[in-house]
Structure formats: C-alpha cells, structure tokens
Design a protein around this motif. Structure first.
Motif, PDB file in Angstrom:
ATOM      1  N   ARG A 199     102.867   6.632  10.320  1.00  0.00           N
ATOM      2  CA  ARG A 199     104.053   7.321  11.272  1.00  0.00           C
ATOM      3  C   ARG A 199     104.304   8.714  10.767  1.00  0.00           C
ATOM      4  N   VAL A 200     104.460   8.833   9.265  1.00  0.00           N
ATOM      5  CA  VAL A 200     104.611  10.286   8.846  1.00  0.00           C
ATOM      6  C   VAL A 200     103.402  11.227   9.074  1.00  0.00           C
ATOM      7  N   LEU A 201     102.175  10.832   9.062  1.00  0.00           N
ATOM      8  CA  LEU A 201     100.974  11.531   9.385  1.00  0.00           C
ATOM      9  C   LEU A 201     100.855  11.851  10.955  1.00  0.00           C
ATOM     10  N   ALA A 202     101.584  10.939  11.814  1.00  0.00           N
ATOM     11  CA  ALA A 202     101.551  11.344  13.314  1.00  0.00           C
ATOM     12  C   ALA A 202     102.516  12.592  13.390  1.00  0.00           C
ATOM     13  N   GLU A 203     103.782  12.516  12.730  1.00  0.00           N
ATOM     14  CA  GLU A 203     104.920  13.571  12.641  1.00  0.00           C
ATOM     15  C   GLU A 203     104.261  14.825  11.976  1.00  0.00           C
ATOM     16  N   TYR A 204     103.542  14.646  10.999  1.00  0.00           N
ATOM     17  CA  TYR A 204     102.719  15.845  10.484  1.00  0.00           C
ATOM     18  C   TYR A 204     101.938  16.342  11.349  1.00  0.00           C
ATOM     19  N   ALA A 205     101.064  15.577  12.239  1.00  0.00           N
ATOM     20  CA  ALA A 205     100.375  16.109  13.227  1.00  0.00           C
ATOM     21  C   ALA A 205     101.057  17.188  14.466  1.00  0.00           C
ATOM     22  N   ALA A 206     102.228  16.430  14.743  1.00  0.00           N
ATOM     23  CA  ALA A 206     103.132  17.230  15.559  1.00  0.00           C
ATOM     24  C   ALA A 206     103.487  18.554  14.918  1.00  0.00           C
ATOM     25  N   VAL A 207     103.530  18.762  13.827  1.00  0.00           N
ATOM     26  CA  VAL A 207     103.985  19.965  13.122  1.00  0.00           C
ATOM     27  C   VAL A 207     102.859  20.773  13.059  1.00  0.00           C
ATOM     28  N   LEU A 208     101.811  20.388  12.712  1.00  0.00           N
ATOM     29  CA  LEU A 208     100.421  21.172  12.566  1.00  0.00           C
ATOM     30  C   LEU A 208      99.989  21.648  13.832  1.00  0.00           C
ATOM     31  N   LEU A 209     100.329  21.073  15.136  1.00  0.00           N
ATOM     32  CA  LEU A 209     100.055  21.486  16.224  1.00  0.00           C
ATOM     33  C   LEU A 209     100.704  23.155  16.714  1.00  0.00           C
ATOM     34  N   ARG A 210     101.798  23.232  15.796  1.00  0.00           N
ATOM     35  CA  ARG A 210     102.470  24.609  16.063  1.00  0.00           C
ATOM     36  C   ARG A 210     101.866  25.526  15.285  1.00  0.00           C
ATOM     37  N   ARG A 211     100.878  25.440  14.232  1.00  0.00           N
ATOM     38  CA  ARG A 211     100.463  26.388  13.379  1.00  0.00           C
ATOM     39  C   ARG A 211      99.697  27.195  14.215  1.00  0.00           C
ATOM     40  N   ASP A 212      99.505  28.454  13.867  1.00  0.00           N
ATOM     41  CA  ASP A 212      98.573  29.402  14.532  1.00  0.00           C
ATOM     42  C   ASP A 212      97.122  29.172  13.765  1.00  0.00           C
ATOM     43  N   ASP A 213      96.906  28.560  12.630  1.00  0.00           N
ATOM     44  CA  ASP A 213      95.614  28.639  12.064  1.00  0.00           C
ATOM     45  C   ASP A 213      95.286  26.998  12.030  1.00  0.00           C
ATOM     46  N   LEU A 214      95.637  26.127  13.128  1.00  0.00           N
ATOM     47  CA  LEU A 214      95.508  24.913  13.188  1.00  0.00           C
ATOM     48  C   LEU A 214      93.853  24.831  13.269  1.00  0.00           C
TER      49      LEU A 214
END
Length: 208
Positions: free
Chosen positions: A103-118
């Motif tokens: 679950r934490v990794l899924a939440e982290y994925a949601a945050v990473l999606l907003r990064r310009d350097d994804l």
C-alpha cells in the motif's frame, strides 16, 4: 482517481509478491514470485490502464517480475528501499506487513507521478529482441516447473502409471532442448559480444 492515475505498489519477497492497486477496483492480492505468478499478475493489471508500478530493489528478487511487466507495456520504477522507508515514515506508516508495504509503495507511486523527472526513475523498456529473449526465458522456467512437478508425481504415483508420467517428462525435456536451442541462437545473433564478455567471467554460463 481517474483511470489514467491508476498506480500499483508491489512488495517483493523471494517466494511471493503482495500487490496493492489504487485508482481501480482491484482487491489486494498475493501472487507467487515465479513465471506463472508473473503471468497471472500481468494479465490482471493490463486491463486497468496502469500509469505506474513501483517496487523496491530487493537483491534481484524483483528483476524477473519487473521485466515481465515491462514486456507487457507497463511502466515500472524500481526504487531504493531507503526511499520507500523514508516515504512511509513521512506518512506516519510505522506498522510493517507485506500488505501495508505494498500500500505504501502504491501511495509512493502516486507521488512519483507528479514529478517532472519521473522518466529518469523508470526502467527503460526492452527492445523487441530483449522482449523475445525474456519470453523464451519465461517459457523455459515454466517448463522446468512442469518437469519438477512431474518428477515429484513419479515418486508418489503407483508404478502402473509411471509410463504415462515418463512420457510427459520426455515431451517436456524435448521442449526444453528446443527452447534452449532457440535461446542460444538468439543470443548469438543479437547479443554475441555481450554473451562472450559475460561468459569470460568464472561461473557465468549460457543459461545465466
């Protein structure tokens, strides 16, 4: 969360993986960390329109699954475990189970999606030749699993049924030889220099 923001967290262990999906109807599940489990997970995720899959680097236990998901066209980021732990702490997630970690990794994925350097964090997609080699490797593992299962059945099955099992074993061995031949030819044709370099190291052979 819209379909375009479906994110997946995968907690990887040696024998199994725990999967959490946010943004789509998908009950948290556990899959075997081997070829059949990878195929089942890939088939389950493909219809969801996944925007990002995140898993931790776990000493190589994640590699085969990451490649299988990539070959199916899913974007995969393999992150440093320390980054995931720091994120969990920042979210106040101090409890630790496989399901919670996913679950934490899924939440982290949601945050990473907003990064310009994804794009920098994503594993590069394999080309057609790498995808075909990965498919051959997957099929080889499936055949080895079938061979092991038949050999185990041979030990517990009445002797009168041994010819049936032995016939299946012979077919599986023939298919393994065929796959091995295809793999050797494919590697020599498309990865010859790399193959020679790797096999120059002690302990590295054709299968590796």
């Amino acid at each position: 969360m819209s379909a375009s923001c479906v994110v997946v967290g995968i907690d990887v262990a040696k024998a199994h993986v725990d999967v959490c999906v946010l943004g789509a109807q998908f009950k948290a599940q556990r899959f075997d960390n081997q070829a059949e489990g990878h195929s089942a997970l890939t088939a389950a995720l493909q219809p969801l329109g996944v925007a990002l899959v995140v898993m931790e680097a776990t000493g190589g236990y994640e590699t085969e699954l990451a490649c299988a998901l990539q070959a199916a066209g899913l974007p995969v980021a393999v992150v440093n475990p320390r980054q995931a732990r720091d994120f969990a702490k920042s979210m106040g997630r101090l409890a630790k189970t496989d399901a919670i970690d996913a679950r934490v990794l899924a939440e982290y994925a949601a945050v990473l999606l907003r990064r310009d350097d994804l794009a920098r964090l994503l594993r590069p997609l394999p080309d057609a030749q790498q995808q075909w080699l990965a498919a051959l490797v997957t099929r080889r593992r499936q055949l080895l699993a079938m061979l092991l299962a038949e050999r185990q059945r041979l030990q517990i099955t009445p002797r009168g049924l041994h010819p049936s099992i032995e016939a299946v074993i012979a077919v599986i061995k023939a298919q393994l030889d065929e796959i091995d031949g295809q793999m050797v030819g494919h590697v020599r044709e498309h990865f010859g220099e790399l193959d020679a370099l790797l096999q120059s190291a002690r302990g590295i052979g054709p299968v590796a």
